[in-house]
Design an enzyme around this catalytic site. Structure first.
Site, PDB file in Angstrom:
ATOM      1  N   ILE A  48     -12.440   4.485  -9.694  1.00 26.15           N
ATOM      2  CA  ILE A  48     -11.627   4.867 -10.852  1.00 26.15           C
ATOM      3  C   ILE A  48     -11.516   3.733 -11.866  1.00 26.15           C
ATOM      4  O   ILE A  48     -11.284   3.984 -13.044  1.00 26.15           O
ATOM      5  CB  ILE A  48     -10.222   5.340 -10.430  1.00 26.15           C
ATOM      6  CG1 ILE A  48      -9.438   4.245  -9.722  1.00 26.15           C
ATOM      7  CG2 ILE A  48     -10.304   6.588  -9.574  1.00 26.15           C
ATOM      8  CD1 ILE A  48      -8.003   4.624  -9.412  1.00 26.15           C
ATOM      9  N   SER A 170      -0.025   3.874  -5.047  1.00 29.22           N
ATOM     10  CA  SER A 170      -0.484   4.984  -4.227  1.00 29.22           C
ATOM     11  C   SER A 170       0.727   5.753  -3.715  1.00 29.22           C
ATOM     12  O   SER A 170       1.814   5.183  -3.556  1.00 29.22           O
ATOM     13  CB  SER A 170      -1.299   4.474  -3.038  1.00 29.22           C
ATOM     14  OG  SER A 170      -1.464   5.469  -2.056  1.00 29.22           O
ATOM     15  N   TYR A 202      -1.214  -1.916   4.122  1.00 27.12           N
ATOM     16  CA  TYR A 202      -1.668  -1.321   2.851  1.00 27.12           C
ATOM     17  C   TYR A 202      -0.536  -0.571   2.167  1.00 27.12           C
ATOM     18  O   TYR A 202      -0.295  -0.762   0.961  1.00 27.12           O
ATOM     19  CB  TYR A 202      -2.849  -0.383   3.118  1.00 27.12           C
ATOM     20  CG  TYR A 202      -3.300   0.358   1.878  1.00 27.12           C
ATOM     21  CD1 TYR A 202      -4.061  -0.278   0.896  1.00 27.12           C
ATOM     22  CD2 TYR A 202      -2.953   1.695   1.681  1.00 27.12           C
ATOM     23  CE1 TYR A 202      -4.471   0.393  -0.243  1.00 27.12           C
ATOM     24  CE2 TYR A 202      -3.357   2.376   0.544  1.00 27.12           C
ATOM     25  CZ  TYR A 202      -4.112   1.713  -0.412  1.00 27.12           C
ATOM     26  OH  TYR A 202      -4.501   2.391  -1.554  1.00 27.12           O
ATOM     27  N   LYS A 206       1.433  -1.256  -1.476  1.00 29.09           N
ATOM     28  CA  LYS A 206       1.596  -0.263  -2.546  1.00 29.09           C
ATOM     29  C   LYS A 206       3.074  -0.115  -2.930  1.00 29.09           C
ATOM     30  O   LYS A 206       3.389   0.157  -4.096  1.00 29.09           O
ATOM     31  CB  LYS A 206       1.012   1.078  -2.098  1.00 29.09           C
ATOM     32  CG  LYS A 206      -0.496   1.059  -1.851  1.00 29.09           C
ATOM     33  CD  LYS A 206      -1.292   0.885  -3.133  1.00 29.09           C
ATOM     34  CE  LYS A 206      -1.797  -0.498  -3.387  1.00 29.09           C
ATOM     35  NZ  LYS A 206      -2.595  -0.625  -4.626  1.00 29.09           N
TER      36      LYS A 206
END
Length: 318
Positions: A48, A170, A202, A206
């Site tokens: 992206i 996210s 992770y 985020k």
């Protein structure tokens, strides 16, 4: 055989409808022309990040591809130039896992570029390890690197206002929890190496992105700089390339039906970077080109302030 064929047709039809309703998502509606504007997109050699850079270059922006790997960055540079016909696309090496590299990037950028209108903190990874500064790799790259980069470039963003900072987070932040004791002692969000433990690190990183944006918005009040965090969607990108072969195989199966492609996944990033009329939503979290409410832990004033102060200390800004 006929029954199996029928099941296959029904599944394919259901998957198509699911993709159209839930996966494809909304598109950025902004028609903003960016001629004369300069944008930095980190992690823009793939996924992206690259499709975001292509869209911005097509709008006339001068786009800085800030990537760690020089070979892949230069390859992406040629792809973006070919896709857009723009000569205003530049590759600059940036390793978010090295504060020395971040400082060098910022110094070179500020010396050579007179403007910065949009900073898109897009890069991220899903793996354990340590940065060159001794930080947990996921924490160092996904949060600290962007925290330092944003601070070093903030004065230029203020000078060029109205300007924007976009932090790609996210929906996984909902599952994240920040262990400040672990951060203080080990400079990492976690120490385990199992898939579950890596996932926990992770998602915690985020959550850091969302809390950073939330706190940053407070500090930007009275300026012409606004900031936003976002969930791009589940994307067919290379973020999983460092996971096990079994994990990659499982994800590839899911990607076939339930993941967005990079163009679809870049739409909320573009919305936050370009959409006019959302300035009053600075500090908020977006999903599918729409502002969303977050759980209390993602707008916890105490946690956001504590993360900010710890990040300042770790980067030498305090």
């Amino acid at each position: 055989m006929c029954t199996l064929l029928l099941y296959a047709v029904v599944f394919a039809g259901a998957a198509y409808i699911f993709r159209q309703i839930f996966v494809k998502g909304k598109r950025c509606k902004s028609q903003l022309n960016l001629t004369g504007k300069t944008v930095i997109v980190t992690g823009s050699n793939t996924g992206i990040g690259k499709t975001t850079a292509i869209d911005l270059a097509k709008r006339g922006a001068r786009v800085i591809l800030a990537c760690r790997n020089e070979q892949r960055g230069l390859s992406a540079l040629e792809e973006v130039k070919k896709a857009t016909g723009s000569s205003q696309v530049v590759f600059m090496q940036l390793n978010l896992g090295s504060m020395k590299s971040v400082r060098s990037f910022a110094e070179t950028f500020l010396k050579n570029e007179s403007r910065l209108d949009i900073l898109i903190n897009n890069a991220g990874l899903f793996m354990q390890g340590r940065t060159s500064d001794g930080l947990g790799l996921t924490f160092g790259v996904n949060h600290i690197g962007h925290f330092l980069l944003t601070h070093l470039l903030l004065d230029r963003l203020k000078q060029c206002g109205p300007s924007r900072i976009v932090n790609v987070s996210s929906i996984g932040h909902n599952f994240g929890n920040i262990d400040f004791d672990c951060l203080t002692t080990h400079k990492a969000l976690g120490l385990g190496t199992s898939l579950k433990e890596v996932f926990q690190c992770y998602t915690a990183s985020k959550l850091c992105n969302v809390l950073f944006t939330y706190e940053l918005a407070k500090k930007l009040q009275g300026t012409q700089v606004t900031c936003y965090s976002l969930h791009p969607g589940a994307i067919k990108t290379e973020i999983w390339r460092n996971t096990s072969s079994l994990m990659q195989l499982a994800i590839a199966s899911l990607m076939a039906f339930f993941f967005k492609n990079p163009v679809q996944g870049s739409q909320t990033t573009l919305h936050c970077a370009l959409q006019q009329g959302i300035e009053h939503l600075s500090g908020r979290y977006f999903n599918n080109c729409t502002v969303r409410d977050v759980y209390p832990k993602a707008k916890d004033d105490v946690a956001a302030k504590r993360l900010w102060e710890l990040s300042e200390k770790l980067t030498g800004l305090a």
